[in-house]
Design an enzyme around this catalytic site. Structure first.
Site, PDB file in Angstrom:
ATOM      1  N   LYS A 190       7.860  17.269 -18.345  1.00 40.67           N
ATOM      2  CA  LYS A 190       6.542  16.690 -18.070  1.00 40.67           C
ATOM      3  C   LYS A 190       5.491  17.373 -18.939  1.00 40.67           C
ATOM      4  O   LYS A 190       5.266  18.581 -18.805  1.00 40.67           O
ATOM      5  CB  LYS A 190       6.141  16.879 -16.607  1.00 40.67           C
ATOM      6  CG  LYS A 190       4.829  16.137 -16.310  1.00 40.67           C
ATOM      7  CD  LYS A 190       4.202  16.536 -15.003  1.00 40.67           C
ATOM      8  CE  LYS A 190       3.211  17.660 -15.111  1.00 40.67           C
ATOM      9  NZ  LYS A 190       1.988  17.347 -15.866  1.00 40.67           N
ATOM     10  N   GLY A 242       2.387  27.775 -18.309  1.00 45.37           N
ATOM     11  CA  GLY A 242       1.090  27.375 -17.765  1.00 45.37           C
ATOM     12  C   GLY A 242       0.402  28.565 -17.143  1.00 45.37           C
ATOM     13  O   GLY A 242       0.656  29.715 -17.523  1.00 45.37           O
ATOM     14  N   SER A 243      -0.455  28.277 -16.185  1.00 42.78           N
ATOM     15  CA  SER A 243      -1.275  29.353 -15.615  1.00 42.78           C
ATOM     16  C   SER A 243      -0.450  30.233 -14.676  1.00 42.78           C
ATOM     17  O   SER A 243       0.558  29.802 -14.117  1.00 42.78           O
ATOM     18  CB  SER A 243      -2.437  28.739 -14.846  1.00 42.78           C
ATOM     19  OG  SER A 243      -1.923  27.919 -13.818  1.00 42.78           O
ATOM     20  N   THR A 244      -0.943  31.446 -14.487  1.00 37.66           N
ATOM     21  CA  THR A 244      -0.266  32.377 -13.591  1.00 37.66           C
ATOM     22  C   THR A 244      -0.272  31.839 -12.161  1.00 37.66           C
ATOM     23  O   THR A 244       0.714  31.974 -11.431  1.00 37.66           O
ATOM     24  CB  THR A 244      -0.931  33.763 -13.685  1.00 37.66           C
ATOM     25  OG1 THR A 244      -0.687  34.255 -15.009  1.00 37.66           O
ATOM     26  CG2 THR A 244      -0.366  34.753 -12.687  1.00 37.66           C
ATOM     27  N   GLY A 247       2.390  29.219 -11.896  1.00 32.96           N
ATOM     28  CA  GLY A 247       3.678  29.896 -12.056  1.00 32.96           C
ATOM     29  C   GLY A 247       4.097  30.599 -10.768  1.00 32.96           C
ATOM     30  O   GLY A 247       5.253  30.540 -10.346  1.00 32.96           O
ATOM     31  N   GLU A 393      -8.470  35.525 -17.339  1.00 31.31           N
ATOM     32  CA  GLU A 393      -8.310  34.703 -18.541  1.00 31.31           C
ATOM     33  C   GLU A 393      -9.407  33.626 -18.541  1.00 31.31           C
ATOM     34  O   GLU A 393      -9.531  32.872 -17.576  1.00 31.31           O
ATOM     35  CB  GLU A 393      -6.924  34.045 -18.483  1.00 31.31           C
ATOM     36  CG  GLU A 393      -6.557  33.285 -19.724  1.00 31.31           C
ATOM     37  CD  GLU A 393      -5.183  32.629 -19.599  1.00 31.31           C
ATOM     38  OE1 GLU A 393      -4.857  32.102 -18.525  1.00 31.31           O
ATOM     39  OE2 GLU A 393      -4.436  32.655 -20.596  1.00 31.31           O
TER      40      GLU A 393
HETATM   41  P1  TAP Z   1      -1.544  24.800 -15.523  1.00 31.42           P
HETATM   42  O1  TAP Z   1      -2.706  24.246 -14.825  1.00 31.42           O
HETATM   43  O2  TAP Z   1      -0.747  25.859 -14.869  1.00 31.42           O
HETATM   44  O3  TAP Z   1      -0.599  23.543 -15.866  1.00 31.42           O
HETATM   45  C1  TAP Z   1       0.571  23.674 -16.628  1.00 31.42           C
HETATM   46  C2  TAP Z   1       1.473  22.503 -16.317  1.00 31.42           C
HETATM   47  O4  TAP Z   1       1.896  22.569 -14.951  1.00 31.42           O
HETATM   48  C3  TAP Z   1       0.798  21.144 -16.460  1.00 31.42           C
HETATM   49  O5  TAP Z   1       1.733  20.214 -16.940  1.00 31.42           O
HETATM   50  C4  TAP Z   1       0.405  20.834 -15.022  1.00 31.42           C
HETATM   51  O6  TAP Z   1       0.197  19.459 -14.790  1.00 31.42           O
HETATM   52  C5  TAP Z   1       1.607  21.350 -14.286  1.00 31.42           C
HETATM   53  N1  TAP Z   1       1.404  21.650 -12.869  1.00 31.42           N
HETATM   54  C6  TAP Z   1       0.245  21.795 -12.183  1.00 31.42           C
HETATM   55  N2  TAP Z   1       0.503  22.071 -10.885  1.00 31.42           N
HETATM   56  C7  TAP Z   1       1.848  22.115 -10.753  1.00 31.42           C
HETATM   57  C8  TAP Z   1       2.743  22.362  -9.650  1.00 31.42           C
HETATM   58  N3  TAP Z   1       2.286  22.629  -8.428  1.00 31.42           N
HETATM   59  N4  TAP Z   1       4.068  22.339  -9.867  1.00 31.42           N
HETATM   60  C9  TAP Z   1       4.562  22.095 -11.100  1.00 31.42           C
HETATM   61  N5  TAP Z   1       3.768  21.838 -12.189  1.00 31.42           N
HETATM   62  C10 TAP Z   1       2.435  21.853 -12.004  1.00 31.42           C
HETATM   63  O7  TAP Z   1      -1.921  25.399 -16.948  1.00 31.42           O
HETATM   64  P2  TAP Z   1      -2.795  24.705 -18.082  1.00 31.42           P
HETATM   65  O8  TAP Z   1      -4.207  24.788 -17.662  1.00 31.42           O
HETATM   66  O9  TAP Z   1      -2.203  23.386 -18.423  1.00 31.42           O
HETATM   67  O10 TAP Z   1      -2.508  25.675 -19.325  1.00 31.42           O
HETATM   68  C11 TAP Z   1      -3.202  26.828 -19.537  1.00 31.42           C
HETATM   69  C12 TAP Z   1      -2.404  28.029 -19.090  1.00 31.42           C
HETATM   70  O11 TAP Z   1      -1.147  28.066 -19.754  1.00 31.42           O
HETATM   71  C13 TAP Z   1      -3.092  29.320 -19.480  1.00 31.42           C
HETATM   72  O12 TAP Z   1      -3.036  30.207 -18.397  1.00 31.42           O
HETATM   73  C14 TAP Z   1      -2.264  29.831 -20.650  1.00 31.42           C
HETATM   74  O13 TAP Z   1      -2.334  31.212 -20.837  1.00 31.42           O
HETATM   75  C15 TAP Z   1      -0.901  29.366 -20.264  1.00 31.42           C
HETATM   76  N6  TAP Z   1      -0.012  29.309 -21.433  1.00 31.42           N
HETATM   77  C16 TAP Z   1       0.954  30.254 -21.555  1.00 31.42           C
HETATM   78  C17 TAP Z   1       1.778  30.251 -22.667  1.00 31.42           C
HETATM   79  C18 TAP Z   1       2.824  31.327 -22.791  1.00 31.42           C
HETATM   80  S1  TAP Z   1       3.964  31.131 -23.908  1.00 31.42           S
HETATM   81  N7  TAP Z   1       2.822  32.374 -22.027  1.00 31.42           N
HETATM   82  C19 TAP Z   1       1.616  29.289 -23.656  1.00 31.42           C
HETATM   83  C20 TAP Z   1       0.621  28.336 -23.499  1.00 31.42           C
HETATM   84  C21 TAP Z   1      -0.192  28.357 -22.375  1.00 31.42           C
HETATM   85  P3  TAP Z   1      -1.273  18.835 -15.084  1.00 31.42           P
HETATM   86  O14 TAP Z   1      -1.563  19.009 -16.516  1.00 31.42           O
HETATM   87  O15 TAP Z   1      -1.184  17.444 -14.765  1.00 31.42           O
HETATM   88  O16 TAP Z   1      -2.191  19.608 -14.191  1.00 31.42           O
END
Ligand code: TAP
Length: 489
Positions: A190, A242-244, A247, A393
């Site tokens: 997804k 994704g976010s902590t 996670g 962050e």
């Molecule tokens: P999140 O809000 O955590 O979303 C990541 C993904 O998870 C999205 O596809 C989201 O769907 C989905 N999601 C949301 N709630 C969920 C649940 N309850 N169960 C399963 N999946 C769920 O993060 P973001 O805002 O997209 O990305 C930013 C974060 O990613 C930052 O904290 C960044 O540091 C981290 N990140 C880490 C890395 C590495 S390699 N460590 C790389 C890139 C980014 P929706 O989009 O539809 O909400």
């Protein structure tokens, strides 16, 4: 303008010959996209709009997956997996090479789509994201060939549920899909709700490359769809970036289900400059560390720690450099920073900075476009180490800065966070760098450089930045398990 109109008029120039197929497919979708399940695109259902964050215009309408869609995707992946694993490393490598080659042919189309959908500068999408995507598939094609000899006694985990964020949409897909496929797994992925277009284009590339049906399945939708995938009984391993906070939720939700799990989460990475550093190159490195991709980078060097002796000079030069950064239309090849990925993200960054009541906020003086999700390069100084802006962050173009005197102090300050993804050291003294690097709680430490990624090197964090590695041997072995003995010992 919708995706269809943009590509029909090709106001970014004529479509390259090689991308014609994928382009025709995009236009054929008529701006409504279904899911990619068992090698076919489903009829688009109820859904949501995907918007260009630089203009606010709707690019396309995507479908919100239902439980039945997720069940169908998992069933297709389960059915395909034994045959895919049986192909062996050499058989799978042929498919991965074909995917890599087609991704290469469609580079320009993918770069334009990524920029339209995410707001990142076209220069970055074209020169960084898409080449790294191709490299990841080429690398893992080679590793699929090697793996039978190098990882004897191991086999695929089965079906992997993969959920990715919006900051590097296609690159995060590549980090997940390429190693999983190389080791004989099939996937249900997804993409993030805001940025699904390149994942759907990738699905079409899988079809064109002749990838067996069901090996890659892509469903779109919000976090509820992510939850359906990660908790599904038919999923053997969850790979999440994704976010902590999400996670942590996934770890709880999957506890006791016997699934494999890797989590690549957030960061608040230190960028340390010692007083013997080459200041000009340290400033250029910092521009890359915090203003690349508008600061929406998990390993962004978002906490500057500069040694006292050069702090004034460094900050003066840094502000002058910030004022020269060009923020604007991401499709313009000359700009340095584009738009944040979504109005929600813009609001998050704005409110975090606006809540700052103790530090000094410096915003770059360059012009910002009147509309769109733009935020200026920003530097905040004078905060206490415990301030939320020093600890949390921000995930935007905002740098916090503080100074240090001694080596012991900088190690303590650098490690004073719950995260541990990356760190950067800038010094002319390599012995100093090699002494400090292992003392930092970080999965990756860069010396006199930053944001260096290689498919052959494992990337990942410690502490609340997650566990598991993507890339390298560690990344591959996370997609395997020991072969079960079929005969009694
Ligand atoms: P999140 O809000 O955590 O979303 C990541 C993904 O998870 C999205 O596809 C989201 O769907 C989905 N999601 C949301 N709630 C969920 C649940 N309850 N169960 C399963 N999946 C769920 O993060 P973001 O805002 O997209 O990305 C930013 C974060 O990613 C930052 O904290 C960044 O540091 C981290 N990140 C880490 C890395 C590495 S390699 N460590 C790389 C890139 C980014 P929706 O989009 O539809 O909400």
């Amino acid at each position: 303008m919708t995706v269809k109109e943009i590509f029909e008029t090709m106001d970014y120039g004529p479509a390259p010959e090689s991308a014609a197929d994928a382009l025709a497919w995009l236009v054929d979708q008529g701006d409504r996209f279904g899911h990619f399940i068992d090698g076919t695109f489903t009829t688009p259902g109820d859904g949501f709009d995907s918007k260009n964050p630089a203009t606010g215009e709707t690019l396309a309408t995507l479908s919100q997956a239902t439980q039945a869609d997720v069940d169908a995707a998992v069933a297709a992946a389960r059915k395909a997996q034994p045959k895919w694993a049986k192909l062996g490393g050499h058989g799978r490598a042929k498919h991965l090479y074909a995917l890599a080659r087609l991704l290469q042919k469609h580079s320009r189309l993918l770069a334009v789509l990524e920029t339209l959908d995410n707001g990142k500068p076209i220069r970055e999408a074209r020169d960084i994201d898409i080449p790294l995507v191709q490299r990841h598939f080429y690398h893992h094609a080679g590793m699929a060939q090697l793996m039978a000899d190098e990882l004897p006694g191991r086999e695929a985990l089965g079906v992997c549920g993969q959920v990715i964020p919006w900051n590097f949409p296609l690159l995060m897909l590549a980090w997940k899909v390429a190693p999983a496929l190389a080791m004989g797994n099939t996937v249900v992925l997804k993409p993030a709700e805001y940025t699904s277009l390149t994942a759907l284009c990738f699905a079409d590339i899988c079809r064109k490359a002749g990838l067996p049906k069901g090996v890659v399945n892509i469903v779109t939708g919000d976090g509820a769809v992510g939850e359906m995938i990660t908790t599904h009984a038919g999923i053997d391993k969850v790979a999440f970036t994704g976010s902590t906070s999400v996670g942590r939720h996934i770890r709880r939700a999957t506890a006791g289900q016997g699934k494999g799990l890797t989590l690549e989460l957030g960061g608040k990475s230190p960028y340390i400059v010692f007083d013997d550093a080459d200041i000009d190159s340290a400033i250029e490195g910092l521009v890359d560390a915090i203003w690349f991709n508008q600061g929406q980078v998990c390993c962004a060097g978002s906490r500057l720690l500069v040694q006292e002796g050069i702090a004034d000079q460094f900050h003066t030069k840094l502000k002058a450099r910030m004022d020269k950064l060009r923020v604007g239309n991401p499709m313009d090849k000359c700009i340095d920073m584009g738009a944040l990925a979504d109005p929600v993200q813009l609001q998050t960054v704005t409110s975090m900075v606006d809540a700052c009541d103790s530090g000094e906020v410096y915003r770059a003086t360059g012009d910002l476009p009147a509309n769109g999700c733009y935020y200026p390069p920003t530097l905040i100084s004078g905060l206490s180490p415990a301030d939320p802006l020093m600890q949390e962050e921000i995930f935007g173009p905002v740098l916090v800065t503080s100074t240090f005197r001694t080596q012991a102090e900088v190690v303590e300050l650098a490690n004073n966070t719950r995260y541990g993804l990356a760190a950067t050291l800038w010094t002319e003294n390599v012995n100093l760098a090699l002494d400090i690097a292992p003392k930092l709680a970080a999965g990756v430490v860069w010396i006199n450089g930053t944001n260096m990624f290689d498919a052959a090197a494992g990337f990942g964090g410690v502490r609340e930045s997650g566990f598991g590695r993507e890339g390298g041997w560690e990344g591959l072995s996370a997609y395997t398990k020991p072969i079960r003995k079929t005969k009694p010992l």
